[in-house]
Design a protein around this motif. Structure first.
Motif, PDB file in Angstrom:
ATOM      1  N   GLY A   3      27.178  35.719  43.952  1.00 35.12           N
ATOM      2  CA  GLY A   3      25.817  36.216  44.016  1.00 35.12           C
ATOM      3  C   GLY A   3      25.082  35.926  45.304  1.00 35.12           C
ATOM      4  O   GLY A   3      23.957  36.403  45.490  1.00 35.12           O
ATOM      5  N   ALA A   4      25.697  35.158  46.209  1.00 33.90           N
ATOM      6  CA  ALA A   4      25.038  34.873  47.488  1.00 33.90           C
ATOM      7  C   ALA A   4      24.908  36.147  48.301  1.00 33.90           C
ATOM      8  O   ALA A   4      25.837  36.946  48.387  1.00 33.90           O
ATOM      9  CB  ALA A   4      25.844  33.838  48.260  1.00 33.90           C
ATOM     10  N   ASP A 184      42.078  39.509  45.645  1.00 31.26           N
ATOM     11  CA  ASP A 184      42.131  38.057  45.746  1.00 31.26           C
ATOM     12  C   ASP A 184      41.433  37.435  44.541  1.00 31.26           C
ATOM     13  O   ASP A 184      40.222  37.603  44.367  1.00 31.26           O
ATOM     14  CB  ASP A 184      41.445  37.615  47.050  1.00 31.26           C
ATOM     15  CG  ASP A 184      41.518  36.119  47.281  1.00 31.26           C
ATOM     16  OD1 ASP A 184      41.990  35.394  46.390  1.00 31.26           O
ATOM     17  OD2 ASP A 184      41.099  35.679  48.364  1.00 31.26           O
ATOM     18  N   PRO A 185      42.150  36.681  43.717  1.00 31.13           N
ATOM     19  CA  PRO A 185      41.511  36.066  42.544  1.00 31.13           C
ATOM     20  C   PRO A 185      40.463  35.021  42.907  1.00 31.13           C
ATOM     21  O   PRO A 185      39.649  34.644  42.066  1.00 31.13           O
ATOM     22  CB  PRO A 185      42.695  35.430  41.796  1.00 31.13           C
ATOM     23  CG  PRO A 185      43.749  35.228  42.830  1.00 31.13           C
ATOM     24  CD  PRO A 185      43.581  36.370  43.798  1.00 31.13           C
ATOM     25  N   GLU A 186      40.477  34.533  44.157  1.00 30.18           N
ATOM     26  CA  GLU A 186      39.500  33.538  44.588  1.00 30.18           C
ATOM     27  C   GLU A 186      38.343  34.162  45.383  1.00 30.18           C
ATOM     28  O   GLU A 186      37.634  33.465  46.099  1.00 30.18           O
ATOM     29  CB  GLU A 186      40.185  32.459  45.428  1.00 30.18           C
ATOM     30  CG  GLU A 186      41.261  31.689  44.670  1.00 30.18           C
ATOM     31  CD  GLU A 186      41.912  30.611  45.496  1.00 30.18           C
ATOM     32  OE1 GLU A 186      41.518  30.461  46.678  1.00 30.18           O
ATOM     33  OE2 GLU A 186      42.806  29.933  44.986  1.00 30.18           O
ATOM     34  N   ALA A 187      38.158  35.462  45.234  1.00 32.82           N
ATOM     35  CA  ALA A 187      37.080  36.142  45.955  1.00 32.82           C
ATOM     36  C   ALA A 187      35.734  35.506  45.626  1.00 32.82           C
ATOM     37  O   ALA A 187      35.478  35.148  44.476  1.00 32.82           O
ATOM     38  CB  ALA A 187      37.063  37.619  45.591  1.00 32.82           C
ATOM     39  N   PRO A 188      34.861  35.357  46.635  1.00 31.44           N
ATOM     40  CA  PRO A 188      33.606  34.622  46.420  1.00 31.44           C
ATOM     41  C   PRO A 188      32.557  35.357  45.603  1.00 31.44           C
ATOM     42  O   PRO A 188      31.608  34.746  45.126  1.00 31.44           O
ATOM     43  CB  PRO A 188      33.111  34.363  47.845  1.00 31.44           C
ATOM     44  CG  PRO A 188      33.729  35.439  48.665  1.00 31.44           C
ATOM     45  CD  PRO A 188      35.065  35.713  48.045  1.00 31.44           C
ATOM     46  N   VAL A 192      26.590  41.953  48.327  1.00 31.40           N
ATOM     47  CA  VAL A 192      26.794  42.496  49.678  1.00 31.40           C
ATOM     48  C   VAL A 192      25.947  43.747  49.914  1.00 31.40           C
ATOM     49  O   VAL A 192      25.896  44.649  49.071  1.00 31.40           O
ATOM     50  CB  VAL A 192      28.286  42.841  49.902  1.00 31.40           C
ATOM     51  CG1 VAL A 192      28.493  43.476  51.277  1.00 31.40           C
ATOM     52  CG2 VAL A 192      29.139  41.595  49.760  1.00 31.40           C
ATOM     53  N   LEU A 193      25.314  43.786  51.069  1.00 30.43           N
ATOM     54  CA  LEU A 193      24.707  45.010  51.586  1.00 30.43           C
ATOM     55  C   LEU A 193      25.517  45.418  52.807  1.00 30.43           C
ATOM     56  O   LEU A 193      25.598  44.663  53.787  1.00 30.43           O
ATOM     57  CB  LEU A 193      23.247  44.782  51.990  1.00 30.43           C
ATOM     58  CG  LEU A 193      22.563  45.973  52.675  1.00 30.43           C
ATOM     59  CD1 LEU A 193      22.398  47.133  51.697  1.00 30.43           C
ATOM     60  CD2 LEU A 193      21.209  45.569  53.255  1.00 30.43           C
TER      61      LEU A 193
END
Length: 308
Positions: A3-4, A184-188, A192-193
């Motif tokens: 969510g960042a 990627d299972p570790e995607a953050p 995103v814009l």
């Protein structure tokens, strides 16, 4: 990091992303993170059009010119570095701005590439020997046979990426493009814009020609000459467009004029590949070069700040 908020600013080479990034960073309290596979290399600031020291002083910049020329960089490894940098930027209360033209790096950072197993040294050595014996055209044809999707996006002269794709296919039994499509299972999980800067290729071409003339006059030739004093011409950092052409000139194999003509032709072809890649990316808000006001309004609305 889920969510960042992260802004991606992408587009083909020569479309004015650096200026737009500076304007966004200064208006929104941002920090710029390089997403260009050539601008990572040390000692080639002019050749790879890295932001100047004066530009970098205007806001925090990361991952520019910090990699030795003899070090190969994979998209997956770069994504890990970039994600760490993004985390540090967020901890400082700044807005991360991922800026560049390497579509694969964007996809890797945001979560589109599966972790690829390490390639055994014996596989790497065998493909290196084949490359020396057969040359770039034959090896690119080999890549097209085993991984057409990678061959379509990688220039025949890009030894680093041609051999990387062949190594992965040989070592894993799966094409590099197949790994890239897995995710990627570790995607953050960033919020995103994506902002894009684009221009028709016919309009971009004169800008590219003027840029190459400025680079050649502004120190790019001398950068490559200094690099060749320490490294061979086939190191990864010199494999990008402009490096082989200027190396050939410095070796007495061609005139500077012919080198610049080849450099321009290859840059134009690269820009066309970038445009093809980015057209397929979803949810990109496109702007003309110089439309900083439009980009600022888009970011301000996304952040909920009203007019910037």
């Amino acid at each position: 990091m889920a969510g960042a908020k992260v802004v991606c600013l992408l587009g083909a080479t020569g479309t004015g992303k650096t200026g737009a990034a500076l304007a966004l960073a200064e208006a929104c309290g941002g920090a710029v993170v390089n997403v260009d596979s050539r601008q990572v290399y040390k000692g080639l600031a002019v050749l790879t059009a890295q932001p100047t020291p004066e530009e970098q002083a205007r806001c925090p910049h990361f991952l520019y010119g910090d990699t030795p020329l003899d070090m190969a960089v994979t998209a997956g490894a770069y994504a890990k570095r970039a994600r760490c940098v993004v985390a540090s930027i967020l901890e400082r209360g700044l807005l991360p701005l991922l800026v560049g033209g390497t579509g694969l790096y964007f996809r890797a950072i945001l979560g589109g590439l599966a972790p690829i197993p390490a390639v055994p040294p014996e596989v790497r050595n065998e493909i290196a020997r084949d490359y020396e014996a057969l040359g770039p055209a034959a090896m690119h044809e080999r890549l097209a046979a085993v991984d057409p999707a990678s061959a379509a996006r990688i220039a025949p002269a890009d030894r680093q990426r041609v051999t990387r794709a062949l190594e992965v296919a040989a070592a894993t039994g799966r094409s590099l493009s197949s790994w890239h499509g897995q995710g990627d299972p570790e995607a953050p999980g960033y919020d995103v814009l994506s902002l894009g800067v684009r221009l028709p290729l016919e309009a971009l071409a004169p800008r590219l020609a003027a840029r190459i003339e400025a680079m050649a006059a502004g120190g790019a030739v001398e950068e490559v000459a200094r690099a060749l004093e320490r490294y061979s011409a086939d190191v990864p950092g010199l494999s990008g467009i402009g490096g082989p052409e200027l190396a050939a000139h410095l070796a007495g194999q061609t005139t500077l004029g012919a080198a610049k003509a080849a450099w321009l032709a290859n840059t134009r072809a690269y820009a066309k590949r970038q445009m093809t890649w980015f057209r397929k990316e979803p949810d990109v808000h496109w702007f003309a070069p110089g439309d900083t006001a439009g980009m600022l309004a888009a970011v301000a609305g996304w952040l909920g700040r009203g007019a910037a």
